[in-house]
Design a protein around this motif. Structure first.
Motif, PDB file in Angstrom:
ATOM      1  N   VAL A 120     -16.063  30.414 -22.014  1.00  0.00           N
ATOM      2  CA  VAL A 120     -15.867  31.371 -23.103  1.00  0.00           C
ATOM      3  C   VAL A 120     -14.541  32.073 -22.876  1.00  0.00           C
ATOM      4  O   VAL A 120     -14.351  32.762 -21.866  1.00  0.00           O
ATOM      5  N   ALA A 121     -13.609  31.886 -23.813  1.00  0.00           N
ATOM      6  CA  ALA A 121     -12.263  32.433 -23.655  1.00  0.00           C
ATOM      7  C   ALA A 121     -11.886  33.275 -24.863  1.00  0.00           C
ATOM      8  O   ALA A 121     -12.149  32.889 -26.010  1.00  0.00           O
ATOM      9  N   GLY A 122     -11.254  34.406 -24.582  1.00  0.00           N
ATOM     10  CA  GLY A 122     -10.738  35.255 -25.637  1.00  0.00           C
ATOM     11  C   GLY A 122      -9.233  35.395 -25.496  1.00  0.00           C
ATOM     12  O   GLY A 122      -8.740  35.917 -24.500  1.00  0.00           O
ATOM     13  N   GLY A 123      -8.468  34.882 -26.463  1.00  0.00           N
ATOM     14  CA  GLY A 123      -7.021  35.038 -26.476  1.00  0.00           C
ATOM     15  C   GLY A 123      -6.346  34.437 -25.266  1.00  0.00           C
ATOM     16  O   GLY A 123      -6.498  33.261 -24.949  1.00  0.00           O
ATOM     17  N   ILE A 124      -5.607  35.287 -24.531  1.00  0.00           N
ATOM     18  CA  ILE A 124      -4.873  34.846 -23.346  1.00  0.00           C
ATOM     19  C   ILE A 124      -5.820  34.541 -22.190  1.00  0.00           C
ATOM     20  O   ILE A 124      -5.384  34.111 -21.113  1.00  0.00           O
ATOM     21  N   GLY A 125      -7.126  34.693 -22.404  1.00  0.00           N
ATOM     22  CA  GLY A 125      -8.109  34.324 -21.392  1.00  0.00           C
ATOM     23  C   GLY A 125      -8.328  32.823 -21.271  1.00  0.00           C
ATOM     24  O   GLY A 125      -9.035  32.384 -20.362  1.00  0.00           O
ATOM     25  N   LEU A 126      -7.703  32.042 -22.146  1.00  0.00           N
ATOM     26  CA  LEU A 126      -7.860  30.589 -22.041  1.00  0.00           C
ATOM     27  C   LEU A 126      -7.102  29.988 -20.852  1.00  0.00           C
ATOM     28  O   LEU A 126      -7.657  29.118 -20.162  1.00  0.00           O
ATOM     29  N   PRO A 127      -5.849  30.358 -20.564  1.00  0.00           N
ATOM     30  CA  PRO A 127      -5.115  29.705 -19.460  1.00  0.00           C
ATOM     31  C   PRO A 127      -5.836  29.661 -18.117  1.00  0.00           C
ATOM     32  O   PRO A 127      -5.779  28.623 -17.438  1.00  0.00           O
ATOM     33  N   PRO A 128      -6.554  30.716 -17.679  1.00  0.00           N
ATOM     34  CA  PRO A 128      -7.264  30.604 -16.393  1.00  0.00           C
ATOM     35  C   PRO A 128      -8.370  29.547 -16.384  1.00  0.00           C
ATOM     36  O   PRO A 128      -8.836  29.151 -15.313  1.00  0.00           O
ATOM     37  N   LEU A 129      -8.783  29.110 -17.582  1.00  0.00           N
ATOM     38  CA  LEU A 129      -9.827  28.092 -17.687  1.00  0.00           C
ATOM     39  C   LEU A 129      -9.250  26.682 -17.840  1.00  0.00           C
ATOM     40  O   LEU A 129      -9.972  25.695 -17.700  1.00  0.00           O
ATOM     41  N   LEU A 130      -7.959  26.584 -18.125  1.00  0.00           N
ATOM     42  CA  LEU A 130      -7.347  25.278 -18.348  1.00  0.00           C
ATOM     43  C   LEU A 130      -7.473  24.328 -17.156  1.00  0.00           C
ATOM     44  O   LEU A 130      -7.677  23.125 -17.351  1.00  0.00           O
ATOM     45  N   PRO A 131      -7.336  24.819 -15.895  1.00  0.00           N
ATOM     46  CA  PRO A 131      -7.499  23.882 -14.780  1.00  0.00           C
ATOM     47  C   PRO A 131      -8.830  23.155 -14.795  1.00  0.00           C
ATOM     48  O   PRO A 131      -8.916  21.993 -14.369  1.00  0.00           O
ATOM     49  N   ILE A 132      -9.879  23.803 -15.295  1.00  0.00           N
ATOM     50  CA  ILE A 132     -11.179  23.145 -15.392  1.00  0.00           C
ATOM     51  C   ILE A 132     -11.132  22.036 -16.431  1.00  0.00           C
ATOM     52  O   ILE A 132     -11.694  20.946 -16.241  1.00  0.00           O
ATOM     53  N   LEU A 133     -10.432  22.283 -17.548  1.00  0.00           N
ATOM     54  CA  LEU A 133     -10.321  21.264 -18.591  1.00  0.00           C
ATOM     55  C   LEU A 133      -9.522  20.062 -18.096  1.00  0.00           C
ATOM     56  O   LEU A 133      -9.886  18.912 -18.363  1.00  0.00           O
ATOM     57  N   TYR A 134      -8.442  20.322 -17.374  1.00  0.00           N
ATOM     58  CA  TYR A 134      -7.658  19.221 -16.814  1.00  0.00           C
ATOM     59  C   TYR A 134      -8.489  18.419 -15.810  1.00  0.00           C
ATOM     60  O   TYR A 134      -8.420  17.189 -15.763  1.00  0.00           O
ATOM     61  N   MET A 135      -9.262  19.145 -15.020  1.00  0.00           N
ATOM     62  CA  MET A 135     -10.106  18.479 -14.034  1.00  0.00           C
ATOM     63  C   MET A 135     -11.139  17.587 -14.721  1.00  0.00           C
ATOM     64  O   MET A 135     -11.386  16.444 -14.298  1.00  0.00           O
ATOM     65  N   ALA A 136     -11.737  18.083 -15.804  1.00  0.00           N
ATOM     66  CA  ALA A 136     -12.720  17.299 -16.547  1.00  0.00           C
ATOM     67  C   ALA A 136     -12.077  16.077 -17.190  1.00  0.00           C
ATOM     68  O   ALA A 136     -12.705  15.016 -17.308  1.00  0.00           O
ATOM     69  N   GLN A 137     -10.813  16.225 -17.595  1.00  0.00           N
ATOM     70  CA  GLN A 137     -10.089  15.109 -18.203  1.00  0.00           C
ATOM     71  C   GLN A 137      -9.890  13.977 -17.200  1.00  0.00           C
ATOM     72  O   GLN A 137      -9.952  12.797 -17.559  1.00  0.00           O
ATOM     73  N   LYS A 138      -9.656  14.346 -15.938  1.00  0.00           N
ATOM     74  CA  LYS A 138      -9.439  13.343 -14.899  1.00  0.00           C
ATOM     75  C   LYS A 138     -10.757  12.785 -14.345  1.00  0.00           C
ATOM     76  O   LYS A 138     -10.788  11.668 -13.840  1.00  0.00           O
ATOM     77  N   ASN A 139     -11.823  13.569 -14.434  1.00  0.00           N
ATOM     78  CA  ASN A 139     -13.114  13.157 -13.882  1.00  0.00           C
ATOM     79  C   ASN A 139     -14.197  13.425 -14.932  1.00  0.00           C
ATOM     80  O   ASN A 139     -14.871  14.456 -14.914  1.00  0.00           O
ATOM     81  N   LYS A 140     -14.345  12.484 -15.841  1.00  0.00           N
ATOM     82  CA  LYS A 140     -15.196  12.695 -17.010  1.00  0.00           C
ATOM     83  C   LYS A 140     -16.667  12.874 -16.662  1.00  0.00           C
ATOM     84  O   LYS A 140     -17.420  13.431 -17.447  1.00  0.00           O
TER      85      LYS A 140
END
Length: 281
Positions: A120-140
């Motif tokens: 759950v991200a609000g505004g500029i709160g998304l960037p701290p969560l991006l590493p998780i998205l990148y990780m999921a992209q590499k390890n589906k």
């Protein structure tokens, strides 16, 4: 990912990085793509932060927004809010910045392996969560399900939408987006990001929530999930209070018995729930 990277030998000595690319994300937000001049890999855990500065321009604590599986490019997404971030915004490609870090306690990634994870991200709160998205992209197969609830004031304030749409098309995430102030062409959900929660279905025992954004948003977000019977211990916040030294010495980021920089920035909700409603703490 069950241990932190080794701490710098001297936490007060920064390392120089060169700007490989600068991207304008919105009218007040930009991203710096950085490479260490010594070419050594820079390892970090999702949810950690760095102290970053333009040379001679002071320091600011900024969450790391890059891919943890690619330690040769470091990304910081920065909102212009003060003198330090204003100085950083004036830098261009091939300029240098100074980095101290990584610091802090990151997201409990190992805890959510093979589970449903709701971000759950609000505004500029998304960037701290991006590493998780990148990780999921590499390890589906790492997460059973990965759901992103993302809210911003306007459509123009939404960040990294091409990436989020690609992750959605690749069936890596389920994306729900909302804006507070819709434009005429906006066809999506209108309202705060917490208003998206009632429509989400999940298994309480197998679901966890990681959230970053304004504190008031996260407080109401936690209440909404608790009303849906999600255990308190399954909710985690990334706090963004005034960090100066990054190692718990200066006291600027103290939250009662905790220091955001050293004990966080990621906290279990149940650990700090009683502190979030105390004024001026």
């Amino acid at each position: 990912m069950d241990h932190l990277p080794d701490s710098p030998e001297n936490p007060f000595i920064p390392k120089p990085f060169v700007i490989e690319e600068k991207k304008r994300e919105s009218s007040s937000i930009f991203s710096l793509y950085l490479r260490p001049i010594d070419s050594l890999p820079f390892y970090f855990l999702p949810g950690q932060f760095n102290m970053i500065s333009a040379i001679g321009g002071g320091e600011a604590a900024i969450s790391i927004a890059s891919d943890p599986t690619n330690p040769h490019i470091l990304i910081h997404t920065i909102r212009i809010v003060g003198n330090v971030t204003k100085a950083l915004s004036k830098l261009e490609k091939n300029d240098f910045v100074l980095i101290r870090g990584p610091y802090g306690r990151g997201w409990p990634i190992d805890l959510v392996k093979r589970k449903t994870l709701i971000l759950v991200a609000g505004g500029i709160g998304l960037p701290p969560l991006l590493p998780i998205l990148y990780m999921a992209q590499k390890n589906k197969g790492y997460f059973k399900n990965l759901i992103l609830l993302y809210g911003a004031r306007t459509k123009d304030d939404l960040l990294f939408m091409p990436l989020l749409h690609k992750l959605t098309a690749d069936q890596i995430i389920t994306l729900h987006v909302s804006v507070d102030r819709p434009s005429r062409e906006w066809k999506g959900h209108v309202g705060t990001v917490t208003a998206l929660i009632p429509s989400i279905s999940f298994d309480n025992k197998e679901t966890f929530v990681f959230s970053c954004g304004p504190e008031i948003m996260m407080r109401f977000m936690a209440r909404a999930f608790i009303q849906k019977h999600l255990p308190r211990e399954h909710i985690f916040f990334s706090m963004e209070r005034n960090m100066k030294c990054a190692i718990g010495i200066c006291g600027h980021c103290q939250l009662s018995p905790f220091f955001i920089c050293k004990d966080g920035p990621v906290f279990p909700y149940e650990q700090i729930e009683h502190l979030l409603t105390v004024e001026e703490l």
